[in-house]
Write an enzyme that holds these catalytic residues in place. Sequence first.
Site, mmCIF file in Angstrom:
data_model
loop_
_atom_site.group_PDB
_atom_site.id
_atom_site.type_symbol
_atom_site.label_atom_id
_atom_site.label_comp_id
_atom_site.label_asym_id
_atom_site.label_seq_id
_atom_site.Cartn_x
_atom_site.Cartn_y
_atom_site.Cartn_z
ATOM 1 N N HIS A 1 8.271 38.441 3.048
ATOM 2 C CA HIS A 1 9.267 37.926 2.440
ATOM 3 C C HIS A 1 11.076 38.148 3.131
ATOM 4 O O HIS A 1 11.069 38.017 4.460
ATOM 5 C CB HIS A 1 10.104 38.891 1.490
ATOM 6 C CG HIS A 1 11.462 38.204 0.746
ATOM 7 N ND1 HIS A 1 10.881 37.984 -0.598
ATOM 8 C CD2 HIS A 1 12.343 38.657 0.466
ATOM 9 C CE1 HIS A 1 12.487 37.261 -1.531
ATOM 10 N NE2 HIS A 1 13.075 38.127 -0.763
ATOM 11 N N GLY B 1 1.046 -1.182 0.384
ATOM 12 C CA GLY B 1 -0.030 -0.506 -0.338
ATOM 13 C C GLY B 1 1.238 1.006 -0.205
ATOM 14 O O GLY B 1 1.773 1.749 1.131
ATOM 15 N N ILE C 1 0.207 5.779 5.401
ATOM 16 C CA ILE C 1 0.804 4.952 5.976
ATOM 17 C C ILE C 1 1.836 4.392 5.245
ATOM 18 O O ILE C 1 3.496 5.366 5.547
ATOM 19 C CB ILE C 1 -0.070 4.249 6.620
ATOM 20 C CG1 ILE C 1 -1.180 4.692 7.761
ATOM 21 C CG2 ILE C 1 1.261 3.136 7.562
ATOM 22 C CD1 ILE C 1 -1.819 3.479 8.265
HETATM 23 P P1 FAD Z 1 -9.979 6.653 17.289
HETATM 24 O O1 FAD Z 1 -9.306 7.308 17.196
HETATM 25 O O2 FAD Z 1 -10.250 5.133 16.571
HETATM 26 O O3 FAD Z 1 -9.975 6.356 18.363
HETATM 27 C C1 FAD Z 1 -12.061 5.522 19.137
HETATM 28 C C2 FAD Z 1 -11.772 5.198 20.827
HETATM 29 O O4 FAD Z 1 -12.572 4.072 20.524
HETATM 30 C C3 FAD Z 1 -9.803 4.706 20.573
HETATM 31 O O5 FAD Z 1 -9.762 4.884 21.460
HETATM 32 C C4 FAD Z 1 -10.840 2.517 20.784
HETATM 33 O O6 FAD Z 1 -10.234 2.149 21.785
HETATM 34 C C5 FAD Z 1 -12.336 3.463 21.389
HETATM 35 N N1 FAD Z 1 -13.260 2.457 21.230
HETATM 36 C C6 FAD Z 1 -14.316 1.763 20.715
HETATM 37 N N2 FAD Z 1 -15.060 0.704 20.199
HETATM 38 C C7 FAD Z 1 -15.318 1.279 21.898
HETATM 39 C C8 FAD Z 1 -16.672 0.712 22.599
HETATM 40 N N3 FAD Z 1 -16.802 0.001 22.012
HETATM 41 N N4 FAD Z 1 -16.391 1.254 23.970
HETATM 42 C C9 FAD Z 1 -15.688 1.789 24.022
HETATM 43 N N5 FAD Z 1 -14.448 2.207 23.597
HETATM 44 C C10 FAD Z 1 -14.346 1.958 22.249
HETATM 45 N N6 FAD Z 1 -5.060 11.741 11.194
HETATM 46 C C11 FAD Z 1 -4.554 12.847 10.633
HETATM 47 O O7 FAD Z 1 -5.480 13.746 10.800
HETATM 48 N N7 FAD Z 1 -3.727 13.088 10.314
HETATM 49 C C12 FAD Z 1 -2.398 12.031 10.671
HETATM 50 O O8 FAD Z 1 -1.214 13.227 10.686
HETATM 51 C C13 FAD Z 1 -2.749 11.175 10.763
HETATM 52 N N8 FAD Z 1 -1.851 9.488 11.425
HETATM 53 C C14 FAD Z 1 -1.788 8.699 11.030
HETATM 54 C C15 FAD Z 1 -1.116 7.761 11.731
HETATM 55 C C16 FAD Z 1 -1.074 6.540 11.311
HETATM 56 C C17 FAD Z 1 -0.190 5.583 12.064
HETATM 57 C C18 FAD Z 1 -2.749 6.151 11.598
HETATM 58 C C19 FAD Z 1 -3.123 4.353 12.462
HETATM 59 C C20 FAD Z 1 -3.685 7.229 12.141
HETATM 60 C C21 FAD Z 1 -3.419 7.853 11.094
HETATM 61 N N9 FAD Z 1 -4.519 9.218 11.422
HETATM 62 C C22 FAD Z 1 -3.842 11.146 11.251
HETATM 63 C C23 FAD Z 1 -5.247 8.482 11.483
HETATM 64 C C24 FAD Z 1 -5.972 9.416 12.650
HETATM 65 O O9 FAD Z 1 -5.388 8.754 13.725
HETATM 66 C C25 FAD Z 1 -7.998 8.809 12.718
HETATM 67 O O10 FAD Z 1 -8.733 9.671 11.588
HETATM 68 C C26 FAD Z 1 -8.752 9.395 14.331
HETATM 69 O O11 FAD Z 1 -7.531 9.059 14.958
HETATM 70 C C27 FAD Z 1 -10.302 8.965 13.585
HETATM 71 O O12 FAD Z 1 -10.564 9.606 15.030
HETATM 72 P P2 FAD Z 1 -11.571 9.004 16.114
HETATM 73 O O13 FAD Z 1 -11.947 9.493 17.816
HETATM 74 O O14 FAD Z 1 -12.907 9.065 14.970
HETATM 75 O O15 FAD Z 1 -11.409 7.104 16.436
HETATM 76 P P1 NAD Z 2 -4.755 4.578 2.149
HETATM 77 O O1 NAD Z 2 -6.315 4.659 1.921
HETATM 78 O O2 NAD Z 2 -4.125 5.848 2.708
HETATM 79 O O3 NAD Z 2 -3.914 3.649 1.638
HETATM 80 C C1 NAD Z 2 -4.186 2.134 1.071
HETATM 81 C C2 NAD Z 2 -3.453 2.037 0.092
HETATM 82 O O4 NAD Z 2 -3.754 0.745 0.195
HETATM 83 C C3 NAD Z 2 -4.219 2.569 -1.303
HETATM 84 O O5 NAD Z 2 -2.982 3.007 -2.023
HETATM 85 C C4 NAD Z 2 -4.584 1.283 -2.082
HETATM 86 O O6 NAD Z 2 -4.647 2.246 -3.304
HETATM 87 C C5 NAD Z 2 -3.449 0.239 -1.728
HETATM 88 N N1 NAD Z 2 -3.994 -0.805 -1.663
HETATM 89 C C6 NAD Z 2 -5.479 -1.853 -1.224
HETATM 90 N N2 NAD Z 2 -5.340 -3.416 -1.344
HETATM 91 C C7 NAD Z 2 -4.368 -3.134 -1.582
HETATM 92 C C8 NAD Z 2 -3.868 -4.425 -2.117
HETATM 93 N N3 NAD Z 2 -4.013 -5.066 -1.784
HETATM 94 N N4 NAD Z 2 -2.335 -4.615 -2.448
HETATM 95 C C9 NAD Z 2 -1.144 -3.605 -2.957
HETATM 96 N N5 NAD Z 2 -1.960 -2.248 -2.618
HETATM 97 C C10 NAD Z 2 -3.621 -1.815 -1.670
HETATM 98 O O7 NAD Z 2 -4.889 4.348 3.063
HETATM 99 P P2 NAD Z 2 -3.368 3.723 4.877
HETATM 100 O O8 NAD Z 2 -2.595 4.280 4.204
HETATM 101 O O9 NAD Z 2 -3.488 2.482 5.516
HETATM 102 O O10 NAD Z 2 -4.426 4.220 6.415
HETATM 103 C C11 NAD Z 2 -5.020 4.500 6.704
HETATM 104 C C12 NAD Z 2 -5.911 5.502 7.083
HETATM 105 O O11 NAD Z 2 -5.543 6.278 7.870
HETATM 106 C C13 NAD Z 2 -6.123 6.980 5.466
HETATM 107 O O12 NAD Z 2 -7.545 6.855 5.613
HETATM 108 C C14 NAD Z 2 -5.907 7.687 6.220
HETATM 109 O O13 NAD Z 2 -6.510 9.444 6.235
HETATM 110 C C15 NAD Z 2 -5.152 8.258 7.589
HETATM 111 N N6 NAD Z 2 -3.947 8.529 8.032
HETATM 112 C C16 NAD Z 2 -3.582 10.134 7.607
HETATM 113 C C17 NAD Z 2 -2.499 9.751 7.537
HETATM 114 C C18 NAD Z 2 -2.485 11.955 7.959
HETATM 115 O O14 NAD Z 2 -3.085 13.244 7.249
HETATM 116 N N7 NAD Z 2 -1.038 12.228 7.633
HETATM 117 C C19 NAD Z 2 -1.260 9.621 8.278
HETATM 118 C C20 NAD Z 2 -1.631 8.053 7.973
HETATM 119 C C21 NAD Z 2 -2.914 7.725 8.288
#
Ligand code: FAD
Ligand code: NAD
Length: 472
Positions: free
Chosen positions: A449, A186, A190
């Site tokens: 600037h 992917g 990420i």
């Molecule tokens: P979450 O953050 O997933 O929180 C949900 C919470 O609910 C969790 O703590 C979980 O334990 C809890 N929960 C779930 N079910 C239950 C239940 N039944 N009872 C009680 N608690 C429960 N987004 C950005 O905008 N910028 C970034 O730079 C960015 N970087 C990322 C990097 C990575 C590696 C990943 C994986 C994601 C990244 N994201 C980023 C995406 C971002 O983390 C999510 O979009 C965001 O955290 C979503 O917020 P949320 O509150 O919807 O869910």
């Molecule tokens: P993504 O949707 O950004 O990328 C997934 C990629 O995997 C896509 O390009 C897709 O075409 C590819 N893919 C899907 N199935 C595949 C397969 N079988 N083989 C090869 N390629 C395949 O998802 P992500 O990178 O896993 O991130 C998950 C979510 O977390 C995203 O929705 C993103 O918004 C959020 N996130 C955000 C940030 C940020 O805002 N900087 C950073 C990390 C994650």
Amino acid sequence: MDFDVLVIGGGPGGYVAAIKSSQLGLKTACVEFDSTDDNKVKLGGTCLNVGCIPSKSLLDSSYKFHQLESGLEEHGISAGKPKLDIAKMMDRKNAIVKKLTGGVSHLFSHNKVTSIHGKGQLLNANTVEVVDSKGKKKSYTAKNIILAAGSRPINIPSVPWNGTSVIGSSGALELNEVPKKLAIIGAGVIGLELGSVWSRLGSSVEIFEAEKELLPMLDRDVAKVIEREFKNQSLNINLGCFVKGSKTSRNAVALEVEIEGKLEKKSFDKVIVAVGRRPFTDDLLGKDCGLKLDERGFIEVNEFCQTAIANVYAVGDIVRGPMLAHKAMEEGIMAAERIAGKKMEVNYDLVPSVIYTHPEIAWVGKTEKDLKAEGVEFNKGNFPFAASGRALAAGDSAGLVKVLADKETDQVLGIQIFGNGAAEILQQGLIGMEFSASSEDFGLTMFSHPTVSEALHEAALAVNKQAIHIGN
Ligand code: FAD
Ligand code: NAD
């Protein structure tokens, strides 16, 4: 009723909704089920614990390492071969996570939000059942409920996780040594961010992406510049390929990959699967609660995040739209304000996106492809950072700013940036766009600037062929 508002989920959507509800004078509780070893509630969700914050911590640390290793010679600085203490780098990241998640607990106390530890399930319009870590059940009643359960990574059958050699993004933020050969499945957000981290720290990284085009959400002229730059950075990205199968042991993975119609076998020390995330609704909805999921597993909501039950809202990654922390937070605030009788709306046309590679990739609004599909005529202006004095001074002049504006009204409809500081530059453009600024408005605004933000100024001027520092 026990509470005015009960929130399920303590991530950015949930904890912000809870704080806002309490600030608005509503008696509020937040249920969160993840627990740390000391059995305290682990607030902050994906973003603070295993997402935005730890990934940015490692991106910043690895960038500094890489700069020291090979980025400073042109400035006349050489420091010898840098030594990597990965345990210390991880400790630093963990300390930042701890500080911020602890900060959420502190904000809860400060705002009088009740923290409930356990897994919440919606039983009906006013009742949530919570099961704690010992299996004990307790029901709570609330006038309003906000669901904010977030998302989980998607697994693929051809390369199942084993937690050691095949890992997801959370595992990739915890590695205690640099893999020699790292595969990432992917080339999304990420894949590019964590690929950058490990490549800078010394891994040989190969990324396998199913799509034929890199970053299909961007215009091709911008994506091509990005692709070229990543090639220079030794991020080896294979497009249009499929991983057909894998053989794994604890320390090695053999992948069978179809690249351009040919099957190839490749070996790696580690594989990160980063193919997207799914809404996490496992056991969230009791069977008679009255809510259903759509065909992709998201909870259906209207534009105000209200579900089919009027007093139950759902926000963040469990509902439609980009899975981003800032989108989740805005929706959390909207839900709280609507419950309090206010009229807040989220502007879904202007949700910014950033990929924190170096240089950063940032965009908002419409692309050329969107505008063509909508039949909107537009003008465009590009400005390369190679013509920015500040970018050249910093030795960071890859990339460009692109501005798209309506041909008739000149209103700016989209901005795409690839360059050092793109995330911060985009934010300035976004404020203008929120106020329906024209490219002329951007052009008439004075920019300090020398700043890299001047590239936005010049790209806006270029929309009407008025740029000063490039040929129009
Ligand atoms: P979450 O953050 O997933 O929180 C949900 C919470 O609910 C969790 O703590 C979980 O334990 C809890 N929960 C779930 N079910 C239950 C239940 N039944 N009872 C009680 N608690 C429960 N987004 C950005 O905008 N910028 C970034 O730079 C960015 N970087 C990322 C990097 C990575 C590696 C990943 C994986 C994601 C990244 N994201 C980023 C995406 C971002 O983390 C999510 O979009 C965001 O955290 C979503 O917020 P949320 O509150 O919807 O869910
Ligand atoms: P993504 O949707 O950004 O990328 C997934 C990629 O995997 C896509 O390009 C897709 O075409 C590819 N893919 C899907 N199935 C595949 C397969 N079988 N083989 C090869 N390629 C395949 O998802 P992500 O990178 O896993 O991130 C998950 C979510 O977390 C995203 O929705 C993103 O918004 C959020 N996130 C955000 C940030 C940020 O805002 N900087 C950073 C990390 C994650």
